[in-house]
Design an enzyme around this catalytic site. Sequence first.
Site, PDB file in Angstrom:
ATOM      1  CB  SER A 148      -0.977  -0.045   1.183  1.00 36.77           C
ATOM      2  OG  SER A 148      -1.989   0.925   1.049  1.00 36.77           O
ATOM      3  CG  ASP A 225      -7.279  -3.140  -2.433  1.00 34.69           C
ATOM      4  OD1 ASP A 225      -7.784  -2.241  -1.735  1.00 34.69           O
ATOM      5  OD2 ASP A 225      -6.062  -3.405  -2.427  1.00 34.69           O
ATOM      6  CG  HIS A 257      -5.589  -2.571   0.889  1.00 33.51           C
ATOM      7  ND1 HIS A 257      -4.995  -2.297  -0.322  1.00 33.51           N
ATOM      8  CD2 HIS A 257      -4.956  -1.770   1.798  1.00 33.51           C
ATOM      9  CE1 HIS A 257      -4.060  -1.372  -0.172  1.00 33.51           C
ATOM     10  NE2 HIS A 257      -4.005  -1.046   1.104  1.00 33.51           N
TER      11      HIS A 257
END
Length: 279
Positions: A148, A225, A257
């Site tokens: 991320s 996600d 995610h």
Amino acid sequence: MMELIQANRCFDGEQRIYTFNSKSLKGQAKFGIFLPHQALMGQPCPALFYLAGLTCTEETFAIKAHAQRLAAQLGLILISPDTSPRGEQVAAGDSWDIGQGAGFYINATQAPWAEHYQMESFIADELYAVVTQSFPLQADAIGIFGHSMGGHGALTLAFKYPEKFKSVSAFAPICAPSQCPWGEKAFSNYLGVDQAEWKKHDATALVQSKGALFQEILIDQGAKDQFYSQLNPALFKQACAAAGQSLTLREHAGYDHGYYFIQTFMDDHLQFHSVQLDA
């Protein structure tokens, strides 16, 4: 001077956490490190920096990613820094995606952030020097990966410092932070309003400007996600194709995610880096 504050036996190696006074961050900084048995015996080993995402700490990866088992088999050292400077003297944001826990792996230039938020220098210069001098790392076999915000950090630092990082991969990275709300918020706070400065810290823009630097890049992305609209993997794929940068971008149906997704594909990333670092 480093201080060892935690050590746990793990797959015949040790998972440790250290703290030291960081000149870059102007305060105490923590990092985690997994030392496989080979490293404990003094044998030089390839190493991976893992950059975590928003709200994470130096211990999140060690607890949640389930990377130590295969790292022990492959003889890989794993280094996991904190995601920002910490402490009462350090500026804090008014939400979870800015300030402490959200350093974005860049050097801030704007007040009040510039005083402590020098995460790029901390990772690429200071911590890099600390671990290579203190542990038996193979100097020519160091890679970087992340998730991320940390995937953004891994991609951008790899392209800024290819002489330091021989391999790079990412889980659900923020691929074009100049073009998503997370990045726009962080960059406008940390770097100001000049979007030309933003491009210097944007993986998609860096590929466009620097061209192909790595034999291969691996990215895994969950198709379910919840933050997909922030990540823009297609823009990075297009930039890599135009630059001739080889990229394996895998989208996985049903995965979100979080760290269950990361656990699922962690072995693939460790094996990918092991091959790249041995080349």
